[in-house]
Design a protein around this motif. Structure first.
Motif, PDB file in Angstrom:
ATOM      1  N   UNK A  36     -60.376 -20.783  14.654  1.00  0.00           N
ATOM      2  CA  UNK A  36     -60.804 -20.788  13.262  1.00  0.00           C
ATOM      3  C   UNK A  36     -59.728 -21.361  12.364  1.00  0.00           C
ATOM      4  N   UNK A  37     -59.840 -21.074  11.085  1.00  0.00           N
ATOM      5  CA  UNK A  37     -58.848 -21.565  10.133  1.00  0.00           C
ATOM      6  C   UNK A  37     -57.694 -20.590  10.042  1.00  0.00           C
ATOM      7  N   UNK A  38     -56.506 -21.102   9.833  1.00  0.00           N
ATOM      8  CA  UNK A  38     -55.305 -20.270   9.818  1.00  0.00           C
ATOM      9  C   UNK A  38     -55.279 -19.344   8.610  1.00  0.00           C
ATOM     10  N   UNK A  39     -55.781 -19.796   7.468  1.00  0.00           N
ATOM     11  CA  UNK A  39     -55.712 -19.000   6.251  1.00  0.00           C
ATOM     12  C   UNK A  39     -56.726 -17.877   6.188  1.00  0.00           C
ATOM     13  N   UNK A  40     -57.729 -17.909   7.052  1.00  0.00           N
ATOM     14  CA  UNK A  40     -58.776 -16.896   7.025  1.00  0.00           C
ATOM     15  C   UNK A  40     -58.270 -15.614   7.665  1.00  0.00           C
ATOM     16  N   UNK A  41     -58.404 -14.492   6.967  1.00  0.00           N
ATOM     17  CA  UNK A  41     -57.917 -13.212   7.483  1.00  0.00           C
ATOM     18  C   UNK A  41     -58.747 -12.723   8.663  1.00  0.00           C
ATOM     19  N   UNK A  42     -59.973 -13.200   8.801  1.00  0.00           N
ATOM     20  CA  UNK A  42     -60.837 -12.766   9.901  1.00  0.00           C
ATOM     21  C   UNK A  42     -60.720 -13.639  11.137  1.00  0.00           C
ATOM     22  N   UNK A  43     -59.966 -14.721  11.057  1.00  0.00           N
ATOM     23  CA  UNK A  43     -59.815 -15.587  12.222  1.00  0.00           C
ATOM     24  C   UNK A  43     -58.828 -14.953  13.199  1.00  0.00           C
ATOM     25  N   UNK A  44     -58.817 -15.482  14.388  1.00  0.00           N
ATOM     26  CA  UNK A  44     -57.922 -14.949  15.418  1.00  0.00           C
ATOM     27  C   UNK A  44     -56.463 -15.078  14.989  1.00  0.00           C
ATOM     28  N   UNK A  45     -56.094 -16.236  14.464  1.00  0.00           N
ATOM     29  CA  UNK A  45     -54.708 -16.422  14.026  1.00  0.00           C
ATOM     30  C   UNK A  45     -54.379 -15.556  12.821  1.00  0.00           C
ATOM     31  N   UNK A  46     -55.346 -15.361  11.932  1.00  0.00           N
ATOM     32  CA  UNK A  46     -55.130 -14.505  10.772  1.00  0.00           C
ATOM     33  C   UNK A  46     -54.891 -13.060  11.177  1.00  0.00           C
ATOM     34  N   UNK A  47     -55.687 -12.572  12.120  1.00  0.00           N
ATOM     35  CA  UNK A  47     -55.503 -11.193  12.609  1.00  0.00           C
ATOM     36  C   UNK A  47     -54.187 -11.050  13.352  1.00  0.00           C
ATOM     37  N   UNK A  48     -53.819 -12.046  14.138  1.00  0.00           N
ATOM     38  CA  UNK A  48     -52.559 -12.001  14.861  1.00  0.00           C
ATOM     39  C   UNK A  48     -51.378 -11.995  13.895  1.00  0.00           C
ATOM     40  N   UNK A  49     -51.450 -12.802  12.838  1.00  0.00           N
ATOM     41  CA  UNK A  49     -50.389 -12.828  11.832  1.00  0.00           C
ATOM     42  C   UNK A  49     -50.281 -11.479  11.133  1.00  0.00           C
ATOM     43  N   UNK A  50     -51.413 -10.853  10.840  1.00  0.00           N
ATOM     44  CA  UNK A  50     -51.396  -9.536  10.192  1.00  0.00           C
ATOM     45  C   UNK A  50     -50.731  -8.494  11.094  1.00  0.00           C
ATOM     46  N   UNK A  51     -50.989  -8.560  12.390  1.00  0.00           N
ATOM     47  CA  UNK A  51     -50.357  -7.614  13.335  1.00  0.00           C
ATOM     48  C   UNK A  51     -48.848  -7.822  13.383  1.00  0.00           C
ATOM     49  N   UNK A  52     -48.407  -9.084  13.424  1.00  0.00           N
ATOM     50  CA  UNK A  52     -46.969  -9.348  13.445  1.00  0.00           C
ATOM     51  C   UNK A  52     -46.312  -8.923  12.133  1.00  0.00           C
ATOM     52  N   UNK A  53     -47.008  -9.150  11.020  1.00  0.00           N
ATOM     53  CA  UNK A  53     -46.469  -8.706   9.732  1.00  0.00           C
ATOM     54  C   UNK A  53     -46.334  -7.194   9.688  1.00  0.00           C
ATOM     55  N   UNK A  54     -47.290  -6.478  10.286  1.00  0.00           N
ATOM     56  CA  UNK A  54     -47.241  -5.017  10.314  1.00  0.00           C
ATOM     57  C   UNK A  54     -46.062  -4.534  11.177  1.00  0.00           C
ATOM     58  N   UNK A  55     -45.792  -5.226  12.254  1.00  0.00           N
ATOM     59  CA  UNK A  55     -44.678  -4.832  13.134  1.00  0.00           C
ATOM     60  C   UNK A  55     -43.342  -5.080  12.430  1.00  0.00           C
ATOM     61  N   UNK A  56     -43.250  -6.191  11.720  1.00  0.00           N
ATOM     62  CA  UNK A  56     -41.990  -6.545  11.052  1.00  0.00           C
ATOM     63  C   UNK A  56     -41.740  -5.739   9.783  1.00  0.00           C
ATOM     64  N   UNK A  57     -42.765  -5.127   9.223  1.00  0.00           N
ATOM     65  CA  UNK A  57     -42.613  -4.390   7.959  1.00  0.00           C
ATOM     66  C   UNK A  57     -42.074  -3.002   8.177  1.00  0.00           C
TER      67      UNK A  57
END
Length: 57
Positions: A36-57
């Motif tokens: 999907x698109x990178x900027x979309x929060x529901x895309x695979x990359x968007x969800x993966x980025x959110x998980x990494x952000x949660x780990x780093x926070x």
């Protein structure tokens, strides 16, 4: 002349290249749909980025 036409009709040497091309196109569509698109929060990359952000926070 007739034998040349029959030979042309029975020639399957280019069929494999066409099949590989169709397979590559289908795989590209599948990957694009999965990622999907990178900027979309529901895309695979968007969800993966959110998980990494949660780990780093």
């Amino acid at each position: 002349m007739t034998s040349m036409i029959k030979s042309f009709i029975n020639d399957e040497s280019g069929v494999t290249a066409i099949e590989y091309g169709l397979l590559a196109a289908a795989m590209a569509v599948g990957v694009a749909a999965l990622v999907g698109t990178t900027g979309d929060a529901n895309s695979m990359l968007g969800r993966l980025k959110a998980k990494f952000d949660a780990v780093l926070a």
